[in-house]
Write an enzyme that holds these catalytic residues in place. Structure first.
Site, short mmCIF file in Angstrom:
data_model
loop_
_atom_site.label_atom_id
_atom_site.label_comp_id
_atom_site.label_asym_id
_atom_site.label_seq_id
_atom_site.Cartn_x
_atom_site.Cartn_y
_atom_site.Cartn_z
N ARG A 102 0.76 -1.18 -0.01
CA ARG A 102 0.07 0.05 0.01
C ARG A 102 0.82 1.28 -0.03
O ARG A 102 1.73 1.33 0.89
CB ARG A 102 -0.90 0.07 1.27
CG ARG A 102 -1.35 1.37 1.64
CD ARG A 102 -2.66 1.27 2.42
NE ARG A 102 -3.72 0.79 1.93
CZ ARG A 102 -5.12 0.55 2.61
NH1 ARG A 102 -5.15 1.24 3.42
NH2 ARG A 102 -6.02 0.10 1.80
N HIS A 129 -7.22 0.76 -6.43
CA HIS A 129 -7.65 -0.03 -5.22
C HIS A 129 -8.24 -1.23 -5.76
O HIS A 129 -9.50 -1.57 -5.42
CB HIS A 129 -8.62 0.79 -4.22
CG HIS A 129 -8.31 0.02 -2.68
ND1 HIS A 129 -7.62 -1.08 -2.69
CD2 HIS A 129 -9.02 0.55 -1.76
CE1 HIS A 129 -7.68 -1.34 -1.20
NE2 HIS A 129 -8.41 -0.29 -0.60
N GLN A 132 -9.99 -3.87 -3.12
CA GLN A 132 -11.47 -3.49 -2.71
C GLN A 132 -12.51 -3.87 -3.64
O GLN A 132 -13.39 -4.00 -3.34
CB GLN A 132 -11.44 -1.94 -2.53
CG GLN A 132 -12.54 -1.20 -1.98
CD GLN A 132 -13.12 -1.83 -0.64
OE1 GLN A 132 -12.34 -1.70 0.59
NE2 GLN A 132 -14.22 -2.26 -0.44
N ASP A 219 -16.98 7.42 -1.52
CA ASP A 219 -15.60 7.20 -0.46
C ASP A 219 -15.42 8.63 -0.28
O ASP A 219 -16.28 9.73 -0.49
CB ASP A 219 -14.69 6.70 -1.62
CG ASP A 219 -13.47 6.62 -0.99
OD1 ASP A 219 -13.28 6.70 0.23
OD2 ASP A 219 -12.50 6.54 -1.79
N ARG A 287 -13.82 -8.66 1.76
CA ARG A 287 -12.39 -7.91 1.58
C ARG A 287 -11.62 -9.40 1.64
O ARG A 287 -10.55 -9.82 1.20
CB ARG A 287 -11.86 -7.01 2.46
CG ARG A 287 -12.54 -5.82 1.99
CD ARG A 287 -12.05 -5.18 0.75
NE ARG A 287 -10.50 -5.01 0.68
CZ ARG A 287 -9.75 -4.12 1.10
NH1 ARG A 287 -10.21 -3.05 1.57
NH2 ARG A 287 -8.44 -3.98 0.83
N1 NVA Z 1 -9.92 6.99 -1.54
C1 NVA Z 1 -9.38 6.40 -0.05
C2 NVA Z 1 -9.93 4.94 -0.09
C3 NVA Z 1 -9.42 4.39 1.44
C4 NVA Z 1 -9.79 2.74 1.41
C5 NVA Z 1 -8.11 6.71 0.16
O1 NVA Z 1 -7.30 6.49 -0.74
O2 NVA Z 1 -7.64 7.10 1.42
N1 CP Z 2 -11.21 0.12 2.41
C1 CP Z 2 -10.07 -0.11 2.90
O1 CP Z 2 -9.12 -0.39 2.06
O2 CP Z 2 -9.78 -0.09 4.32
P1 CP Z 2 -8.37 0.24 5.06
O3 CP Z 2 -7.60 1.40 4.77
O4 CP Z 2 -8.73 0.16 6.58
O5 CP Z 2 -7.57 -0.96 4.62
#
Ligand code: NVA
Ligand code: CP
Length: 301
Positions: A102, A129, A132, A219, A287
């Site tokens: 990540r 992502h 997800q 989101d 997930r």
């Molecule tokens: N768009 C959000 C998704 C979090 C799972 C981010 O990148 O923070």
């Molecule tokens: N939706 C998601 O990826 O959650 P986290 O940021 O908690 O991993």
């Protein structure tokens, strides 16, 4: 499938195969049927951003598959002190069976895959992502029976979630509508591809986007790494909220999805989130199952 860097790299058949395996693994877990198909295997998980769902579902998933997972914070790795990703990739490839990362730049994930010799999984970048969205597609199929011909509406920032939902939705035959303000459009190349290959609408009118939708998705307005833009974004996204009024435009049996974490009172009201908590937390659970499917296909083939 060698890696999961972005959904655009997968064929429709590969996506449907992962969803089928995810359903099977969910059934096995629900029925306490052991499935230690990754015994002796180790997943490394590099995190340059926070996580609840991704970290815990990958870690628990590897244990359920009979393997191990290592949490590697970039603060503790030499990568955080400037060791190049191409060296990190070659070293970790000799210890591990797969890496989930990540991070910010998509290019970092692509570089890991280029220089390493084991499967790389994108656990979220600023661009995509994919993990997800596999869980999201599994959830929509669970609630709606099919993906083909369904309408998915995404309300909010044209961010990593919007990008991956467009690709995943179009590849599985859904029509996708994005309701987002000017200046916050999804990735231009993804939009071009989707408009050529499927049914994608981009509009500033969220009522139009939500109209007749089977699933309404939102989101956060400010993603991780954009904290300093939060005030401006709060102003720019005012009105881009999933609330009871917006839901009147969707189909009466529409589901609501959110990748979480949610900011109640911003992109979604507490009322709508709680009214749709069933599917939103099923989505979070998925997930686990969807990522286990990814791990099995990438590590075992
Ligand atoms: N768009 C959000 C998704 C979090 C799972 C981010 O990148 O923070
Ligand atoms: N939706 C998601 O990826 O959650 P986290 O940021 O908690 O991993």
């Amino acid at each position: 499938m060698k890696h999961l860097l972005k959904l655009g790299d997968l064929t429709r058949e590969e996506i449907l195969d992962l969803l089928g395996l995810a359903d099977q693994l969910k059934f096995e877990r629900k029925n306490n049927i052991p499935h230690p198909v990754l015994a002796g295997r180790t997943l490394g998980m590099i995190f340059q951003k926070s996580s609840t769902r991704t970290r815990v579902s990958f870690e628990a998933g590897m244990y359920q598959l009979g393997g191990n997972a290592l949490f590697l914070s970039s603060r503790d790795l030499q990568i955080g002190r400037g060791e190049p990703v191409q060296d990190t990739a070659r070293v970790l490839s000799r210890y591990l069976d797969a890496i989930m990362i990540r991070t910010y730049a998509q290019s970092e994930v692509e570089d890991l895959a280029r220089y390493g010799s084991i499967p790389i999984i994108n656990g979220l970048t600023d661009y995509a992502h994919p993990c997800q969205v596999l869980a999201d597609l599994q959830t929509i199929r669970e609630y709606k029976g099919t993906l083909q011909g369904r309408k998915l509406a995404f309300i909010g920032d044209g961010n990593n979630m919007a990008n991956s939902l467009i690709v995943g939705g179009i590849k599985t035959g859904m029509s996708v509508a994005i309701g987002c303000p000017k200046g916050y459009l999804p990735d231009a190349d993804i939009v071009k591809w989707a408009q050529r290959c499927g049914d994608l609408t981009i509009t500033e009118d969220i009522n139009e986007a939500a109209s007749n939708a089977d699933a309404v998705y939102t989101d956060v307005w400010a993603s991780m790494g954009m904290e300093e833009e939060a005030d401006r974004r709060r102003r720019d996204f005012a009105g881009y909220q999933v609330n009871a009024k917006l839901m009147e435009y969707a189909k009466p049996d529409a589901i609501v999805l959110h990748c979480l974490p949610a900011h109640r009172g911003e992109e979604i009201t507490d009322e709508v989130l709680e009214a749709h908590a069933g599917e939103i937390f099923e989505e979070a659970e998925n997930r686990l199952h969807a990522q286990k499917a990814v791990l099995v296909r990438l590590i075992n083939g």
